[in-house]
Motif scaffolding. Structure first.
Motif, PDB file in Angstrom:
ATOM      1  N   LEU A 110       8.676   1.049  10.162  1.00 17.51           N
ATOM      2  CA  LEU A 110       8.341   1.046   8.733  1.00 17.51           C
ATOM      3  C   LEU A 110       9.589   0.817   7.896  1.00 17.51           C
ATOM      4  CD1 LEU A 110       6.669   1.577   6.179  1.00 17.51           C
ATOM      5  CD2 LEU A 110       6.909   4.034   6.631  1.00 17.51           C
ATOM      6  N   ALA A 111      10.693   1.462   8.259  1.00 14.00           N
ATOM      7  CA  ALA A 111      11.930   1.330   7.498  1.00 14.00           C
ATOM      8  C   ALA A 111      12.550  -0.052   7.645  1.00 14.00           C
ATOM      9  CB  ALA A 111      12.933   2.401   7.949  1.00 14.00           C
ATOM     10  N   GLU A 112      12.452  -0.631   8.837  1.00 10.64           N
ATOM     11  CA  GLU A 112      13.191  -1.850   9.133  1.00 10.64           C
ATOM     12  C   GLU A 112      12.375  -3.136   8.995  1.00 10.64           C
ATOM     13  OE1 GLU A 112      15.132  -1.113  12.917  1.00 10.64           O
ATOM     14  OE2 GLU A 112      15.634   0.929  12.252  1.00 10.64           O
ATOM     15  N   ASN A 113      11.051  -3.002   9.008  1.00 10.95           N
ATOM     16  CA  ASN A 113      10.202  -4.181   8.793  1.00 10.95           C
ATOM     17  C   ASN A 113       8.938  -3.749   8.042  1.00 10.95           C
ATOM     18  OD1 ASN A 113       8.689  -6.551   8.850  1.00 10.95           O
ATOM     19  ND2 ASN A 113       9.258  -7.073  10.953  1.00 10.95           N
ATOM     20  N   PRO A 114       9.101  -3.327   6.788  1.00 12.40           N
ATOM     21  CA  PRO A 114       7.940  -2.816   6.047  1.00 12.40           C
ATOM     22  C   PRO A 114       6.854  -3.860   5.830  1.00 12.40           C
ATOM     23  CG  PRO A 114       9.846  -3.080   4.590  1.00 12.40           C
ATOM     24  CD  PRO A 114      10.341  -3.245   5.988  1.00 12.40           C
ATOM     25  N   THR A 115       7.221  -5.134   5.696  1.00 16.14           N
ATOM     26  CA  THR A 115       6.213  -6.169   5.474  1.00 16.14           C
ATOM     27  C   THR A 115       5.219  -6.212   6.629  1.00 16.14           C
ATOM     28  OG1 THR A 115       7.693  -7.528   4.113  1.00 16.14           O
ATOM     29  CG2 THR A 115       5.819  -8.632   5.140  1.00 16.14           C
ATOM     30  N   ALA A 116       5.719  -6.286   7.860  1.00 15.03           N
ATOM     31  CA  ALA A 116       4.842  -6.317   9.032  1.00 15.03           C
ATOM     32  C   ALA A 116       4.094  -4.994   9.174  1.00 15.03           C
ATOM     33  CB  ALA A 116       5.650  -6.614  10.288  1.00 15.03           C
ATOM     34  N   PHE A 117       4.768  -3.899   8.897  1.00 17.49           N
ATOM     35  CA  PHE A 117       4.132  -2.584   9.015  1.00 17.49           C
ATOM     36  C   PHE A 117       2.912  -2.493   8.098  1.00 17.49           C
ATOM     37  CE2 PHE A 117       3.330   1.845   8.347  1.00 17.49           C
ATOM     38  CZ  PHE A 117       3.714   2.493   9.500  1.00 17.49           C
ATOM     39  N   PHE A 118       3.071  -2.894   6.844  1.00 19.04           N
ATOM     40  CA  PHE A 118       1.964  -2.776   5.891  1.00 19.04           C
ATOM     41  C   PHE A 118       0.806  -3.696   6.246  1.00 19.04           C
ATOM     42  CE2 PHE A 118       5.332  -1.420   2.638  1.00 19.04           C
ATOM     43  CZ  PHE A 118       5.115  -0.079   2.915  1.00 19.04           C
ATOM     44  N   VAL A 119       1.117  -4.875   6.762  1.00 19.87           N
ATOM     45  CA  VAL A 119       0.058  -5.792   7.186  1.00 19.87           C
ATOM     46  C   VAL A 119      -0.772  -5.141   8.297  1.00 19.87           C
ATOM     47  CG1 VAL A 119      -0.428  -7.973   8.387  1.00 19.87           C
ATOM     48  CG2 VAL A 119       1.207  -7.915   6.488  1.00 19.87           C
ATOM     49  N   LEU A 120      -0.099  -4.540   9.277  1.00 19.36           N
ATOM     50  CA  LEU A 120      -0.801  -3.888  10.380  1.00 19.36           C
ATOM     51  C   LEU A 120      -1.550  -2.647   9.914  1.00 19.36           C
ATOM     52  CD1 LEU A 120       1.866  -4.189  13.218  1.00 19.36           C
ATOM     53  CD2 LEU A 120      -0.196  -5.562  12.894  1.00 19.36           C
ATOM     54  N   LEU A 121      -0.947  -1.902   9.007  1.00 16.39           N
ATOM     55  CA  LEU A 121      -1.588  -0.695   8.498  1.00 16.39           C
ATOM     56  C   LEU A 121      -2.879  -1.039   7.768  1.00 16.39           C
ATOM     57  CD1 LEU A 121      -1.535   2.363   7.972  1.00 16.39           C
ATOM     58  CD2 LEU A 121      -0.109   1.907   5.957  1.00 16.39           C
ATOM     59  N   GLU A 122      -2.813  -2.019   6.891  1.00 17.16           N
ATOM     60  CA  GLU A 122      -4.017  -2.421   6.157  1.00 17.16           C
ATOM     61  C   GLU A 122      -5.075  -2.965   7.115  1.00 17.16           C
ATOM     62  OE1 GLU A 122      -5.426  -5.450   2.551  1.00 17.16           O
ATOM     63  OE2 GLU A 122      -3.287  -4.966   2.824  1.00 17.16           O
ATOM     64  N   TYR A 123      -4.651  -3.717   8.094  1.00 16.66           N
ATOM     65  CA  TYR A 123      -5.581  -4.261   9.086  1.00 16.66           C
ATOM     66  C   TYR A 123      -6.318  -3.140   9.815  1.00 16.66           C
ATOM     67  CZ  TYR A 123      -7.002  -6.474  13.503  1.00 16.66           C
ATOM     68  OH  TYR A 123      -7.707  -6.906  14.599  1.00 16.66           O
ATOM     69  N   GLU A 124      -5.601  -2.114  10.261  1.00 18.03           N
ATOM     70  CA  GLU A 124      -6.219  -1.006  10.989  1.00 18.03           C
ATOM     71  C   GLU A 124      -7.152  -0.200  10.090  1.00 18.03           C
ATOM     72  OE1 GLU A 124      -3.666   1.457  13.340  1.00 18.03           O
ATOM     73  OE2 GLU A 124      -2.473  -0.239  14.051  1.00 18.03           O
ATOM     74  N   ILE A 125      -6.765  -0.012   8.837  1.00 17.74           N
ATOM     75  CA  ILE A 125      -7.616   0.726   7.903  1.00 17.74           C
ATOM     76  C   ILE A 125      -8.930  -0.016   7.682  1.00 17.74           C
ATOM     77  CG2 ILE A 125      -7.847   1.522   5.517  1.00 17.74           C
ATOM     78  CD1 ILE A 125      -4.803   2.044   5.557  1.00 17.74           C
ATOM     79  N   ARG A 126      -8.847  -1.319   7.496  1.00 18.66           N
ATOM     80  CA  ARG A 126     -10.063  -2.112   7.273  1.00 18.66           C
ATOM     81  C   ARG A 126     -10.949  -2.114   8.518  1.00 18.66           C
ATOM     82  NH1 ARG A 126     -10.181  -4.726   2.517  1.00 18.66           N
ATOM     83  NH2 ARG A 126      -8.208  -5.025   1.378  1.00 18.66           N
ATOM     84  N   LEU A 127     -10.358  -2.125   9.695  1.00 22.15           N
ATOM     85  CA  LEU A 127     -11.145  -2.037  10.918  1.00 22.15           C
ATOM     86  C   LEU A 127     -11.883  -0.704  10.991  1.00 22.15           C
ATOM     87  CD1 LEU A 127      -8.961  -3.556  13.800  1.00 22.15           C
ATOM     88  CD2 LEU A 127     -11.030  -4.499  12.780  1.00 22.15           C
ATOM     89  N   ALA A 128     -11.199   0.371  10.592  1.00 19.65           N
ATOM     90  CA  ALA A 128     -11.822   1.695  10.621  1.00 19.65           C
ATOM     91  C   ALA A 128     -13.002   1.766   9.654  1.00 19.65           C
ATOM     92  CB  ALA A 128     -10.784   2.761  10.274  1.00 19.65           C
ATOM     93  N   VAL A 129     -12.829   1.181   8.464  1.00 16.18           N
ATOM     94  CA  VAL A 129     -13.923   1.154   7.488  1.00 16.18           C
ATOM     95  C   VAL A 129     -15.093   0.342   8.039  1.00 16.18           C
ATOM     96  CG1 VAL A 129     -14.625   0.365   5.203  1.00 16.18           C
ATOM     97  CG2 VAL A 129     -12.407   1.486   5.506  1.00 16.18           C
ATOM     98  N   LYS A 130     -14.800  -0.777   8.670  1.00 15.74           N
ATOM     99  CA  LYS A 130     -15.849  -1.616   9.247  1.00 15.74           C
ATOM    100  C   LYS A 130     -16.611  -0.855  10.326  1.00 15.74           C
ATOM    101  CE  LYS A 130     -16.567  -6.152  11.378  1.00 15.74           C
ATOM    102  NZ  LYS A 130     -15.909  -7.412  11.846  1.00 15.74           N
ATOM    103  N   ARG A 131     -15.895  -0.014  11.052  1.00 18.30           N
ATOM    104  CA  ARG A 131     -16.521   0.732  12.141  1.00 18.30           C
ATOM    105  C   ARG A 131     -17.398   1.868  11.640  1.00 18.30           C
ATOM    106  NH1 ARG A 131     -13.234   3.850  17.048  1.00 18.30           N
ATOM    107  NH2 ARG A 131     -15.084   4.588  18.161  1.00 18.30           N
ATOM    108  N   HIS A 132     -16.945   2.569  10.598  1.00 18.21           N
ATOM    109  CA  HIS A 132     -17.627   3.786  10.157  1.00 18.21           C
ATOM    110  C   HIS A 132     -18.371   3.649   8.833  1.00 18.21           C
ATOM    111  CE1 HIS A 132     -15.722   6.139  13.343  1.00 18.21           C
ATOM    112  NE2 HIS A 132     -14.557   5.627  12.998  1.00 18.21           N
TER     113      HIS A 132
END
Length: 260
Positions: A110-132
């Protein structure tokens, strides 16, 4: 001295957005550079993987970073000595070295590559919403970062009820002016005064406080569920001392309220 990660992220000039695929590749390459050749794990802790999160009726997800400055970056800028020494980071599965290393790596990424981190974080959150259909989301399981300042777009994701705890009372008071979709509970500690607790609750901000046992009246039992989003506002949330605090109540007097 460890760098204050929340300030670092607030001052980071954002790079152009990247694809989920590219973010995954960058995460895998970054982990490989740290000697981790296994497939990159998910960022989020899923329901059932954390005892506290699993108690919520709504599927509850969390982001478990390495607390304080264990990663080399300070993610708990308002923590106190007793908070740091009694942290539940090592409770349950947290006592495993592999879990600790995983939390440290996530924090460093997160500290060293926040751009990639946020992309993955948002992706996982949206997957969770799609699931539940609808989920609870706690971004600061063991940290205290100001996500509302450096990643405000996350709170626009539909189907997510956001909540967190904070030891920054200024941040807690400011939360009244944010979107009602992000609910903060102030965490009391050994330096908290009764006047502060009264002021927070009068402003409609709930306060979590640790006791040697749950009081019989006047509180919400916070051990029954971690869902602070759907309960009344301005309440006192009682949490029972656990881990190191439970084992040595005298050493944590002040942080833990001792009831006779």
């Amino acid at each position: 001295m460890a760098k204050n990660l929340t300030l670092m992220l607030e001052r980071t000039p954002w790079a152009p957005p990247i694809s989920v695929r590219q973010a995954k590749e960058e995460y895998a390459a970054w982990r490989a550079s740290r000697g981790r050749v296994a497939a990159a794990p998910q960022l989020l802790t899923w329901p059932g993987a954390n005892a506290k999160l699993a108690k919520s009726a709504t599927p509850s997800y969390g982001l478990s970073l390495a607390p304080a400055n264990l990663s080399g970056y300070n993610v708990c800028p308002w923590s106190t000595p007793m908070c740091r020494s009694g942290c539940l980071n090592t409770a349950g599965r947290g006592e495993q070295g592999s879990v600790q290393r995983g939390r440290i790596l996530k924090t460093q990424f997160l500290a060293e590559n926040p751009t990639a981190f946020f992309v993955l974080l948002e992706y996982e959150i949206r997957l969770a919403v799609k699931r539940h259909g609808r989920i609870l989301m706690r971004l600061n399981v063991y940290s205290d970062l100001r996500w509302e300042r450096f990643a405000p777009w996350l709170f626009d994701i539909e189907g997510v009820d956001w909540y967190d705890y904070t030891k920054s009372y200024a941040r807690a008071f400011e939360s009244a002016d944010w979107s009602p979709n992000y609910v903060l509970t102030a965490s009391a500690h050994e330096r908290t005064t009764p006047i502060q607790i009264t002021a927070l609750r009068a402003a409609g901000i709930s306060v979590a406080k640790v006791f040697n046992r749950i009081p019989s009246r006047g509180v919400i039992n916070g051990d029954l569920s971690d869902d602070r989003y759907h309960e009344p506002k301005g309440v006192l949330v009682a949490l029972k001392a656990k881990g190191k605090m439970k084992a040595n109540l005298a050493a944590y007097a002040g942080f833990v309220t001792i009831l006779k």
